[in-house]
Design a protein around this motif. Structure first.
Motif, PDB file in Angstrom:
ATOM      1  N   LEU A 158     -38.757  22.278   6.339  1.00 10.02           N
ATOM      2  CA  LEU A 158     -38.673  23.382   5.396  1.00 10.02           C
ATOM      3  C   LEU A 158     -38.886  22.845   3.993  1.00 10.02           C
ATOM      4  O   LEU A 158     -38.148  21.961   3.542  1.00 10.02           O
ATOM      5  CB  LEU A 158     -37.312  24.082   5.491  1.00 10.02           C
ATOM      6  N   VAL A 159     -39.912  23.361   3.318  1.00  4.42           N
ATOM      7  CA  VAL A 159     -40.210  22.994   1.936  1.00  4.42           C
ATOM      8  C   VAL A 159     -39.718  24.123   1.034  1.00  4.42           C
ATOM      9  O   VAL A 159     -40.078  25.286   1.233  1.00  4.42           O
ATOM     10  CB  VAL A 159     -41.727  22.771   1.723  1.00  4.42           C
ATOM     11  N   VAL A 160     -38.901  23.763   0.043  1.00  5.44           N
ATOM     12  CA  VAL A 160     -38.306  24.747  -0.855  1.00  5.44           C
ATOM     13  C   VAL A 160     -38.731  24.433  -2.289  1.00  5.44           C
ATOM     14  O   VAL A 160     -38.326  23.410  -2.847  1.00  5.44           O
ATOM     15  CB  VAL A 160     -36.762  24.730  -0.765  1.00  5.44           C
ATOM     16  N   ASP A 161     -39.549  25.302  -2.857  1.00  4.70           N
ATOM     17  CA  ASP A 161     -40.011  25.118  -4.230  1.00  4.70           C
ATOM     18  C   ASP A 161     -40.471  26.461  -4.762  1.00  4.70           C
ATOM     19  O   ASP A 161     -41.111  27.225  -4.036  1.00  4.70           O
ATOM     20  CB  ASP A 161     -41.156  24.097  -4.291  1.00  4.70           C
ATOM     21  N   ASP A 162     -40.160  26.755  -6.014  1.00  8.43           N
ATOM     22  CA  ASP A 162     -40.553  28.035  -6.597  1.00  8.43           C
ATOM     23  C   ASP A 162     -41.980  28.018  -7.144  1.00  8.43           C
ATOM     24  O   ASP A 162     -42.482  29.039  -7.597  1.00  8.43           O
ATOM     25  CB  ASP A 162     -39.566  28.470  -7.687  1.00  8.43           C
ATOM     26  N   ASN A 163     -42.655  26.883  -7.059  1.00  8.01           N
ATOM     27  CA  ASN A 163     -44.029  26.758  -7.519  1.00  8.01           C
ATOM     28  C   ASN A 163     -44.964  26.776  -6.309  1.00  8.01           C
ATOM     29  O   ASN A 163     -44.936  25.860  -5.482  1.00  8.01           O
ATOM     30  CB  ASN A 163     -44.182  25.447  -8.311  1.00  8.01           C
ATOM     31  N   LYS A 164     -45.793  27.820  -6.222  1.00  5.81           N
ATOM     32  CA  LYS A 164     -46.697  27.979  -5.069  1.00  5.81           C
ATOM     33  C   LYS A 164     -47.649  26.799  -4.925  1.00  5.81           C
ATOM     34  O   LYS A 164     -47.944  26.365  -3.813  1.00  5.81           O
ATOM     35  CB  LYS A 164     -47.505  29.280  -5.199  1.00  5.81           C
ATOM     36  N   ALA A 165     -48.147  26.265  -6.034  1.00  5.81           N
ATOM     37  CA  ALA A 165     -49.085  25.137  -5.966  1.00  5.81           C
ATOM     38  C   ALA A 165     -48.422  23.912  -5.344  1.00  5.81           C
ATOM     39  O   ALA A 165     -49.028  23.206  -4.528  1.00  5.81           O
ATOM     40  CB  ALA A 165     -49.628  24.808  -7.356  1.00  5.81           C
ATOM     41  N   VAL A 166     -47.165  23.659  -5.698  1.00  5.35           N
ATOM     42  CA  VAL A 166     -46.423  22.535  -5.122  1.00  5.35           C
ATOM     43  C   VAL A 166     -46.191  22.783  -3.635  1.00  5.35           C
ATOM     44  O   VAL A 166     -46.371  21.883  -2.810  1.00  5.35           O
ATOM     45  CB  VAL A 166     -45.090  22.308  -5.864  1.00  5.35           C
ATOM     46  N   LEU A 191     -35.945  18.303   8.779  1.00  2.00           N
ATOM     47  CA  LEU A 191     -36.051  17.750   7.429  1.00  2.00           C
ATOM     48  C   LEU A 191     -36.167  18.898   6.431  1.00  2.00           C
ATOM     49  O   LEU A 191     -36.854  19.888   6.701  1.00  2.00           O
ATOM     50  CB  LEU A 191     -37.283  16.842   7.317  1.00  2.00           C
ATOM     51  N   PHE A 192     -35.473  18.737   5.289  1.00  2.00           N
ATOM     52  CA  PHE A 192     -35.601  19.668   4.174  1.00  2.00           C
ATOM     53  C   PHE A 192     -36.221  18.926   2.996  1.00  2.00           C
ATOM     54  O   PHE A 192     -35.804  17.805   2.680  1.00  2.00           O
ATOM     55  CB  PHE A 192     -34.234  20.215   3.734  1.00  2.00           C
ATOM     56  N   VAL A 193     -37.194  19.555   2.342  1.00  4.12           N
ATOM     57  CA  VAL A 193     -37.778  19.041   1.104  1.00  4.12           C
ATOM     58  C   VAL A 193     -37.432  20.082   0.047  1.00  4.12           C
ATOM     59  O   VAL A 193     -37.927  21.208   0.096  1.00  4.12           O
ATOM     60  CB  VAL A 193     -39.306  18.849   1.223  1.00  4.12           C
ATOM     61  N   ILE A 194     -36.571  19.703  -0.910  1.00  2.00           N
ATOM     62  CA  ILE A 194     -35.954  20.682  -1.806  1.00  2.00           C
ATOM     63  C   ILE A 194     -36.210  20.340  -3.269  1.00  2.00           C
ATOM     64  O   ILE A 194     -35.959  19.220  -3.715  1.00  2.00           O
ATOM     65  CB  ILE A 194     -34.431  20.752  -1.552  1.00  2.00           C
ATOM     66  N   ASP A 195     -36.671  21.359  -4.009  1.00  5.89           N
ATOM     67  CA  ASP A 195     -36.857  21.239  -5.456  1.00  5.89           C
ATOM     68  C   ASP A 195     -35.515  21.374  -6.160  1.00  5.89           C
ATOM     69  O   ASP A 195     -34.609  22.061  -5.679  1.00  5.89           O
ATOM     70  CB  ASP A 195     -37.825  22.335  -5.932  1.00  5.89           C
ATOM     71  N   HIS A 196     -35.407  20.757  -7.313  1.00  3.01           N
ATOM     72  CA  HIS A 196     -34.167  20.749  -8.086  1.00  3.01           C
ATOM     73  C   HIS A 196     -33.924  22.091  -8.780  1.00  3.01           C
ATOM     74  O   HIS A 196     -32.946  22.771  -8.506  1.00  3.01           O
ATOM     75  CB  HIS A 196     -34.248  19.606  -9.110  1.00  3.01           C
ATOM     76  N   LEU A 197     -34.812  22.462  -9.689  1.00  4.28           N
ATOM     77  CA  LEU A 197     -34.588  23.625 -10.545  1.00  4.28           C
ATOM     78  C   LEU A 197     -35.360  24.837 -10.035  1.00  4.28           C
ATOM     79  O   LEU A 197     -36.585  24.851 -10.060  1.00  4.28           O
ATOM     80  CB  LEU A 197     -34.991  23.301 -11.983  1.00  4.28           C
ATOM     81  N   MET A 198     -34.605  25.848  -9.546  1.00  2.36           N
ATOM     82  CA  MET A 198     -35.187  27.079  -9.015  1.00  2.36           C
ATOM     83  C   MET A 198     -34.289  28.250  -9.392  1.00  2.36           C
ATOM     84  O   MET A 198     -33.092  28.063  -9.609  1.00  2.36           O
ATOM     85  CB  MET A 198     -35.295  27.012  -7.487  1.00  2.36           C
ATOM     86  N   PRO A 199     -34.854  29.458  -9.420  1.00  2.08           N
ATOM     87  CA  PRO A 199     -34.026  30.639  -9.690  1.00  2.08           C
ATOM     88  C   PRO A 199     -33.165  31.017  -8.479  1.00  2.08           C
ATOM     89  O   PRO A 199     -33.425  30.577  -7.368  1.00  2.08           O
ATOM     90  CB  PRO A 199     -35.066  31.730  -9.980  1.00  2.08           C
ATOM     91  N   LEU A 200     -32.171  31.836  -8.715  1.00  2.38           N
ATOM     92  CA  LEU A 200     -31.242  32.400  -7.726  1.00  2.38           C
ATOM     93  C   LEU A 200     -30.279  31.367  -7.144  1.00  2.38           C
ATOM     94  O   LEU A 200     -29.087  31.593  -7.123  1.00  2.38           O
ATOM     95  CB  LEU A 200     -31.958  33.132  -6.600  1.00  2.38           C
ATOM     96  N   MET A 201     -30.785  30.265  -6.633  1.00  4.88           N
ATOM     97  CA  MET A 201     -29.937  29.180  -6.146  1.00  4.88           C
ATOM     98  C   MET A 201     -30.736  27.892  -6.326  1.00  4.88           C
ATOM     99  O   MET A 201     -31.799  27.733  -5.742  1.00  4.88           O
ATOM    100  CB  MET A 201     -29.590  29.375  -4.666  1.00  4.88           C
ATOM    101  N   ASN A 202     -30.210  26.990  -7.157  1.00  8.76           N
ATOM    102  CA  ASN A 202     -30.970  25.760  -7.394  1.00  8.76           C
ATOM    103  C   ASN A 202     -30.833  24.785  -6.225  1.00  8.76           C
ATOM    104  O   ASN A 202     -30.083  25.030  -5.279  1.00  8.76           O
ATOM    105  CB  ASN A 202     -30.587  25.121  -8.735  1.00  8.76           C
ATOM    106  N   GLY A 203     -31.560  23.690  -6.298  1.00  4.59           N
ATOM    107  CA  GLY A 203     -31.592  22.726  -5.196  1.00  4.59           C
ATOM    108  C   GLY A 203     -30.262  22.048  -4.922  1.00  4.59           C
ATOM    109  O   GLY A 203     -29.949  21.737  -3.773  1.00  4.59           O
ATOM    110  N   VAL A 204     -29.468  21.816  -5.964  1.00  3.87           N
ATOM    111  CA  VAL A 204     -28.164  21.186  -5.768  1.00  3.87           C
ATOM    112  C   VAL A 204     -27.247  22.137  -4.994  1.00  3.87           C
ATOM    113  O   VAL A 204     -26.596  21.740  -4.019  1.00  3.87           O
ATOM    114  CB  VAL A 204     -27.525  20.782  -7.123  1.00  3.87           C
ATOM    115  N   GLN A 205     -27.213  23.406  -5.420  1.00  8.27           N
ATOM    116  CA  GLN A 205     -26.393  24.402  -4.723  1.00  8.27           C
ATOM    117  C   GLN A 205     -26.847  24.565  -3.274  1.00  8.27           C
ATOM    118  O   GLN A 205     -26.023  24.637  -2.362  1.00  8.27           O
ATOM    119  CB  GLN A 205     -26.467  25.750  -5.442  1.00  8.27           C
ATOM    120  N   LEU A 206     -28.164  24.615  -3.074  1.00  9.06           N
ATOM    121  CA  LEU A 206     -28.704  24.748  -1.718  1.00  9.06           C
ATOM    122  C   LEU A 206     -28.281  23.568  -0.852  1.00  9.06           C
ATOM    123  O   LEU A 206     -27.817  23.747   0.278  1.00  9.06           O
ATOM    124  CB  LEU A 206     -30.233  24.861  -1.754  1.00  9.06           C
TER     125      LEU A 206
END
Length: 131
Positions: free
Chosen positions: A4-12, A47-62
């Motif tokens: 699971l890839v988690v990032d608010d940037n579509k290009a990433v 495996l999770f690939v998680i971005d740090h800074l995102m809206p609604l719930m950031n990567g640390v909270q996730l």
């Protein structure tokens, strides 16, 4: 391997998905931490690939939520940040991340890290079959 890839940037998201698929793995995408948490509760990820800074719930909270859930607590996390790894080392949650990488993502470095996690998963599966 399901990732699971988690990032608010579509290009990433698209770049990482292409890299992961090129290595023969399955990828699901989430646009923020809240979206990812729902998918993690429904899916079977190794495996999770998680971005740090995102809206609604950031990567640390996730990550805290995932590590606190019995279904996902043992799933490794590759944590991505634009803030520099040194800024994360002071976080209480830093130990929850299995690997931290800087953004923008260096493709060769990402593939090396990905292979470390995927080979560990395959070794675990082999050991379970033999045992």
């Amino acid at each position: 391997m399901n990732i699971l890839v988690v990032d608010d940037n579509k290009a990433v998201q698209e770049k990482l998905a292409a890299l992961i698929i090129s290595q023969g793995h399955n990828v699901d995408l989430a646009i923020n931490g809240l979206d990812a948490l729902g998918k993690a509760q429904q899916g079977n990820y190794q495996l999770f690939v998680i971005d740090h800074l995102m809206p609604l719930m950031n990567g640390v909270q996730l990550t805290k939520n995932l590590k606190g859930n019995q279904l996902s607590s043992q799933v490794p996390v590759i944590f991505m940040t634009t803030q520099g790894i040194h800024t994360l080392k002071n976080l209480v949650e830093f130990s929850l991340f299995d690997k931290v990488i800087d953004k923008p993502i260096n493709e060769a470095d990402f593939l090396t890290i990905l292979s470390e996690f995927t080979s560990a998963v395959f070794e675990d599966e082999t050991l379970q079959v033999i045992a």
